[in-house]
Scaffold this motif. Structure first.
Motif, short mmCIF file in Angstrom:
data_model
loop_
_atom_site.label_atom_id
_atom_site.label_comp_id
_atom_site.label_asym_id
_atom_site.label_seq_id
_atom_site.Cartn_x
_atom_site.Cartn_y
_atom_site.Cartn_z
N ILE A 13 9.72 48.46 6.42
CA ILE A 13 9.77 49.86 6.86
C ILE A 13 9.91 50.79 5.66
CG2 ILE A 13 11.21 51.56 8.06
CD1 ILE A 13 9.51 50.03 9.98
N ASP A 14 10.76 50.40 4.68
CA ASP A 14 10.93 51.21 3.47
C ASP A 14 9.62 51.34 2.70
OD1 ASP A 14 13.59 51.63 4.02
OD2 ASP A 14 14.30 49.96 2.76
N TRP B 139 8.62 52.43 12.79
CA TRP B 139 8.95 51.23 13.55
C TRP B 139 7.88 50.93 14.60
CZ3 TRP B 139 12.43 47.39 12.93
CH2 TRP B 139 13.45 47.58 11.99
N GLY C 53 7.22 53.65 4.48
CA GLY C 53 7.59 55.06 4.28
C GLY C 53 7.17 55.57 2.92
N ARG D 299 13.28 45.63 7.79
CA ARG D 299 13.78 46.89 7.24
C ARG D 299 13.18 47.17 5.85
NH1 ARG D 299 18.57 45.45 10.17
NH2 ARG D 299 19.44 44.25 8.43
N ASP E 217 11.08 62.81 13.60
CA ASP E 217 11.49 61.43 13.87
C ASP E 217 10.50 60.43 13.26
OD1 ASP E 217 13.14 59.48 14.76
OD2 ASP E 217 12.72 59.70 16.88
N TYR E 218 10.22 60.62 11.97
CA TYR E 218 9.19 59.80 11.33
C TYR E 218 9.60 58.32 11.24
CZ TYR E 218 11.38 59.02 6.75
OH TYR E 218 12.19 58.60 5.73
N THR E 219 10.93 58.05 11.16
CA THR E 219 11.38 56.66 11.10
C THR E 219 11.01 55.92 12.38
OG1 THR E 219 13.26 57.38 9.74
CG2 THR E 219 13.35 55.16 10.65
N HIS E 220 11.12 56.61 13.50
CA HIS E 220 10.74 56.02 14.79
C HIS E 220 9.26 55.66 14.77
CE1 HIS E 220 11.07 56.31 19.47
NE2 HIS E 220 10.62 55.14 19.06
N ARG F 109 7.06 61.99 6.53
CA ARG F 109 8.40 62.58 6.50
C ARG F 109 8.41 63.96 7.13
NH1 ARG F 109 11.70 59.53 3.16
NH2 ARG F 109 10.59 58.03 1.86
#
Length: 207
Positions: free
Chosen positions: A46-47, A67, A50, A43, A61-64, A57
């Protein structure tokens, strides 16, 4: 003194945009024995990913996507609890299906397919006042499209003739003065009108 390391000797960068430091962090996280600590490390990575790629951004669904990139960069070897379904390597290597692009045949390419389509639709109108208005609009559209394509002058009579031809004689511009001047159209579309070259006449010497 530490020996220099060359890129060819370093671990592979699966997604170079994130840089070698992020790749090293992922390689280290893969080796963490505690699953809880490994999840915390994932995690945190991931931060960082980003922050390094803020343009993502704007992607839905940029977080997907982050990952997915994490698993790709780990060569799908990192065992962590992802909030999303873990992608299969085979699914990412599949080639996209070939798309069928529409092929529109235009008699005069410089006028554009949609202009010709509008002319066909306007030809069906029975209201004379509306048809007269659309005839003027479409005539000026044809002239504009021609000038954008060729960036040079065109005879108004040619535009009227083409409009009549494309409408099968149903759209006729009676007043040629309704066509806008070439220079004003070129300025409107941001094209500087070409100035005619000046020919210098040789002066005859007086005897």
């Amino acid at each position: 003194m530490n020996a220099l390391s060359y890129n060819t000797e370093r671990a592979q960068l699966y997604i170079p945009e994130y840089g070698r430091n992020v790749q090293n962090m992922i390689n280290y996280a893969k080796q963490i024995e505690s699953r809880e600590e490994r999840n915390l490390a994932a995690r945190a990575i991931i931060d960082v990913m980003g922050q390094l790629n803020p343009h993502l951004r704007d992607v839905e669904d940029y977080t997907h996507k982050l990952w997915t990139h994490l698993f790709i960069m780990s060569n799908f070897e990192i065992d962590v609890d992802s909030p999303y379904e873990i992608p299969e390597p085979e699914s990412l290597s599949e080639r996209p299906k070939i798309m069928n692009y529409p092929r529109n045949k235009s008699k005069y390419g410089h006028f554009g397919h949609y202009a010709e389509k509008m002319i066909r639709e306007a030809s069906k109108i029975t209201d004379e006042e509306e048809k007269e208005y659309l005839t003027e609009v479409l005539a000026n559209l044809l002239k504009k499209n021609y000038l954008v394509f060729h960036t040079q002058n065109v005879e108004n009579s040619a535009i009227i003739s083409h409009l009549k031809e494309l409408s099968n004689g149903k759209l006729k511009l009676a007043n040629i003065s309704l066509l806008k001047p070439t220079n004003s159209i070129l300025k409107q579309v941001g094209v500087t009108p070409k100035k005619p070259s000046k020919k210098h006449k040789s002066k005859k010497r007086r005897k």
